[in-house]
Design a protein around this motif. Structure first.
Motif, short mmCIF file in Angstrom:
data_model
loop_
_atom_site.label_atom_id
_atom_site.label_comp_id
_atom_site.label_asym_id
_atom_site.label_seq_id
_atom_site.Cartn_x
_atom_site.Cartn_y
_atom_site.Cartn_z
N GLY A 490 0.76 -1.20 -0.01
CA GLY A 490 0.16 0.04 0.04
C GLY A 490 0.89 1.22 0.00
O GLY A 490 1.99 1.46 0.58
N VAL A 492 0.16 5.32 1.03
CA VAL A 492 -0.94 6.28 1.48
C VAL A 492 -0.05 7.66 2.02
O VAL A 492 1.06 7.82 1.97
CB VAL A 492 -1.53 5.67 2.91
CG1 VAL A 492 -2.17 4.65 2.74
CG2 VAL A 492 -0.56 5.51 3.92
N ASP A 496 -4.27 11.07 5.10
CA ASP A 496 -5.38 10.24 4.58
C ASP A 496 -5.54 8.86 5.15
O ASP A 496 -6.36 7.96 4.72
CB ASP A 496 -5.39 9.99 2.92
CG ASP A 496 -5.35 11.30 2.14
OD1 ASP A 496 -5.89 12.34 2.73
OD2 ASP A 496 -4.84 11.39 1.21
N THR A 497 -4.86 8.71 6.20
CA THR A 497 -4.86 7.16 7.01
C THR A 497 -4.84 7.63 8.40
O THR A 497 -4.92 8.67 8.97
CB THR A 497 -3.62 6.54 6.33
OG1 THR A 497 -3.83 5.13 6.71
CG2 THR A 497 -2.42 7.07 6.87
N ASP A 498 -4.71 6.46 8.94
CA ASP A 498 -4.79 6.47 10.37
C ASP A 498 -3.94 5.07 11.06
O ASP A 498 -3.77 4.32 10.19
CB ASP A 498 -6.02 6.31 11.26
CG ASP A 498 -7.03 5.38 10.66
OD1 ASP A 498 -6.47 4.17 10.34
OD2 ASP A 498 -8.13 5.71 10.76
N GLU A 501 -5.78 1.71 9.92
CA GLU A 501 -5.33 1.41 8.32
C GLU A 501 -4.01 0.86 8.09
O GLU A 501 -3.70 -0.07 7.42
CB GLU A 501 -5.52 2.33 7.49
CG GLU A 501 -5.62 1.88 5.92
CD GLU A 501 -5.71 3.00 4.91
OE1 GLU A 501 -5.96 2.55 4.00
OE2 GLU A 501 -5.77 4.34 4.97
N LEU A 502 -2.88 1.67 8.75
CA LEU A 502 -1.72 1.31 8.88
C LEU A 502 -1.31 -0.02 9.34
O LEU A 502 -0.71 -0.74 8.90
CB LEU A 502 -0.54 2.33 9.37
CG LEU A 502 -0.25 3.47 8.42
CD1 LEU A 502 0.47 4.49 9.31
CD2 LEU A 502 0.36 3.17 7.05
N LEU A 505 -2.62 -2.67 6.88
CA LEU A 505 -1.53 -2.86 5.75
C LEU A 505 -0.34 -3.62 6.24
O LEU A 505 0.11 -4.44 5.45
CB LEU A 505 -1.31 -1.52 5.17
CG LEU A 505 -2.26 -0.85 4.40
CD1 LEU A 505 -1.88 0.71 4.30
CD2 LEU A 505 -2.69 -1.49 3.03
N ARG A 511 -4.46 -2.10 0.46
CA ARG A 511 -5.43 -0.85 0.32
C ARG A 511 -6.31 -1.21 -0.66
O ARG A 511 -6.28 -1.46 -1.57
CB ARG A 511 -4.61 0.37 0.00
CG ARG A 511 -5.37 1.55 0.53
CD ARG A 511 -4.61 2.72 0.67
NE ARG A 511 -5.50 3.77 1.60
CZ ARG A 511 -5.40 5.03 1.36
NH1 ARG A 511 -4.56 5.55 0.59
NH2 ARG A 511 -6.25 5.77 2.24
N LYS A 515 -12.61 -3.63 4.90
CA LYS A 515 -12.24 -3.81 6.47
C LYS A 515 -13.14 -4.72 7.15
O LYS A 515 -14.37 -4.26 7.39
CB LYS A 515 -11.93 -2.49 6.94
CG LYS A 515 -10.84 -1.73 6.59
CD LYS A 515 -10.76 -0.44 7.29
CE LYS A 515 -9.58 0.75 6.46
NZ LYS A 515 -9.82 1.89 7.42
#
Length: 517
Positions: A490, A492, A496-498, A501-502, A505, A511, A515
């Protein structure tokens, strides 16, 4: 009775009174007084080179104090070696683990105190005891696994089990989270809580204010070898602790202008690399980093980051694919040729790849340019130029050392790191790979290094930041790529992420995939 009151009412198990330790040209500990209560987690906080590890090495018998006294369970003692400390119920989990990699967990734990069955070692009895302790303290370690096959976090649990196996009631943790990923840190904090519930007492050396606030009962702050304060954790804040530690205001915010992206500085094209065991570590990895940006590389340790760094710096053979540095093919060039072409590295292992520990600080500061003027004249090393260069870098980067002639191994871990960063940044590289650049550094030094990385980016240089610290990746990066099993899964932007999400990944989710709740 709440936790704070319970700890306050508990008996004192260790008291260090007026402990002083001097080395040539420096007083590492200056009349330090410290007490630890039963069932307490007592954090020892201070800048790199403040004297924290020296003090704990005295408690563990590795050094002898020049002045002062130590009391264990109310009785004055002389701790003239680690064996005496172990007899007194004191154990130490060192920052750099002391394990024999081809041995099993059980074999490492019993090393030096093997149970006997006749003349032979009773390995079955040892494994059973290791399993019992592992279950009792929630460590979940397989006694029959080989050290070389388990994660860094598991290796640390083995070190904890070693101290418990030898009967430790007082455990010193020296920078225990420096090499752990976020999930392992959470698990370690849980293990510490379990240990105190079973009546163990813990001294925790750390720079990480977040962990101190989360786990400790009290904090003692040391600055330049002296205690500047001791407080209950519940009655302080990270900002107050940071200021007490470095003696000034510390900013936790990174001021970063909008990225002014220029041309490509490094282009990695379908690169494949094998690891030390001959298995594919990089499986067709591709990415680009441009001048004027910081590219963050996130991922759980062991997903190809080390092999990527080695491939880019000429330390590991690229089997297929190309590495283009500033428009020129740098695939499989020598480390010196790559460095000369404008790529610098802050290595992830400062001892193996960053310093020659038995060289002087002065010599280490010119490792990458001793063969060029002004350090080399007609094939001879120019000592005066080396001395002047080292003095300037030591002053610019606040490397705490008693002189330029001291051996690199005599510096604290944080000051060793600052010396490497000083040497690499002073080259003004076009591409800088910063691998775990702030590992083991205090908040003041972290603030300083972060500013230097941003300054390099603002000059139009390219920075690749490889870090297991998600907070660091999110704060510093303009773009983030995530590695999983030798691939980029991914890309990012931090805005645009948190962390969630990381984290997904990093666990291998690509990505764009749904989820799952």
């Amino acid at each position: 009775m709440n936790r704070a009151a319970e700890v306050q009412a508990a008996p004192v198990v260790v008291e260090m009174r007026g402990v002083t330790k001097r080395f040539p040209g420096i007083t590492a500990n200056d009349s330090i007084t410290l007490e630890l209560r039963k069932g307490e987690i007592h954090a020892l906080l201070g800048e790199n080179g403040a004297g924290k590890s020296t003090l704990m090495n005295i408690l563990f018998g590795l050094y002898q104090p020049d002045e002062g006294e130590i009391l264990v369970n109310g009785e004055q003692v002389v701790i003239d070696g680690p064996n005496k400390a172990i007899k007194l119920g004191i154990g130490m989990v060192h920052q750099h683990f002391k394990l024999v990699h081809p041995f099993t967990v059980a074999e490492n734990i019993i090393l030096g105190s093997e149970p006997r069955k006749g003349l032979a070692t009773d390995i079955k009895k040892a494994a059973a005891e290791v399993e019992r302790l592992s279950n009792l303290y929630g460590l979940q370690v397989d006694p029959n696994a080989r050290i070389e096959d388990i994660s860094v976090g598991m290796q640390q649990r083995v070190e904890i089990l070693k101290t418990l196996y030898r009967g430790a009631d007082i455990i010193i943790f020296d920078e225990p989270t420096a090499v752990l990923i976020p999930q392992e840190i959470e698990e370690l904090l849980g293990i510490m809580r379990n240990l105190t519930k079973q009546g163990k007492s813990i001294i925790l050396i750390t720079h990480k204010l977040k962990e101190i606030m989360a786990i400790s009962d009290r904090v003692t702050i040391i600055r330049r070898g002296k205690v500047v304060g001791s407080v209950r954790t519940g009655e302080t804040s990270p900002t107050q602790l940071a200021e007490a530690m470095v003696g000034r205001n510390v900013s936790f915010d990174i001021v970063k202008s909008k990225s002014n992206v220029l041309e490509s500085m490094l282009d990695v094209q379908d690169v494949e690399v094998r690891d030390a065991r001959g298995l594919k570590a990089l499986k067709g990895i591709s990415f680009q980093v441009r001048g004027g940006e910081i590219l963050g590389v996130a991922g759980v340790d062991g997903n190809g980051q080390s092999e990527l760094i080695q491939a880019l710096t000429g330390l590991r053979k690229v089997e297929s694919g190309r590495v283009i540095l500033k428009g020129r093919d740098a695939t499989n060039k020598t480390p010196r040729a790559i460095a000369q072409a404008g790529l610098s590295l802050i290595p992830e292992d400062r001892h193996k790849h960053g310093l020659v520990l038995d060289f002087s600080l002065r010599e280490n500061m010119v490792l990458n340019r001793y063969f060029k003027p002004p350090f080399n004249k007609n094939g001879f090393i120019h000592e005066g130029a080396m001395e002047e260069h080292a003095r300037r870098l030591i002053a610019d980067f606040d490397v705490r050392a008693s002189g330029t002639g001291v051996k690199a191994r005599s510096l604290s871990g944080g000051n060793q790191q600052k010396a490497i960063i000083a040497r690499e940044l002073d080259q003004n590289p076009d591409v800088l790979i910063a691998a775990q650049p702030t590992r083991g550094l205090d908040v003041g030094a972290i603030e300083f290094i972060h500013k230097r990385l941003v300054e390099l980016r603002n000059k139009g240089k390219a920075v690749i930041l490889v870090s297991f610290e998600l907070e660091e990746i999110m704060k510093l990066s303009d773009r983030i790529i995530v590695m999983y099993e030798g691939r980029v899964v991914g890309e990012v932007r931090p805005e645009d992420t948190d962390d969630q999400e990381l984290g997904l990944l990093m666990a291998g989710s690509r990505r764009g995939e749904p989820k799952h709740e």
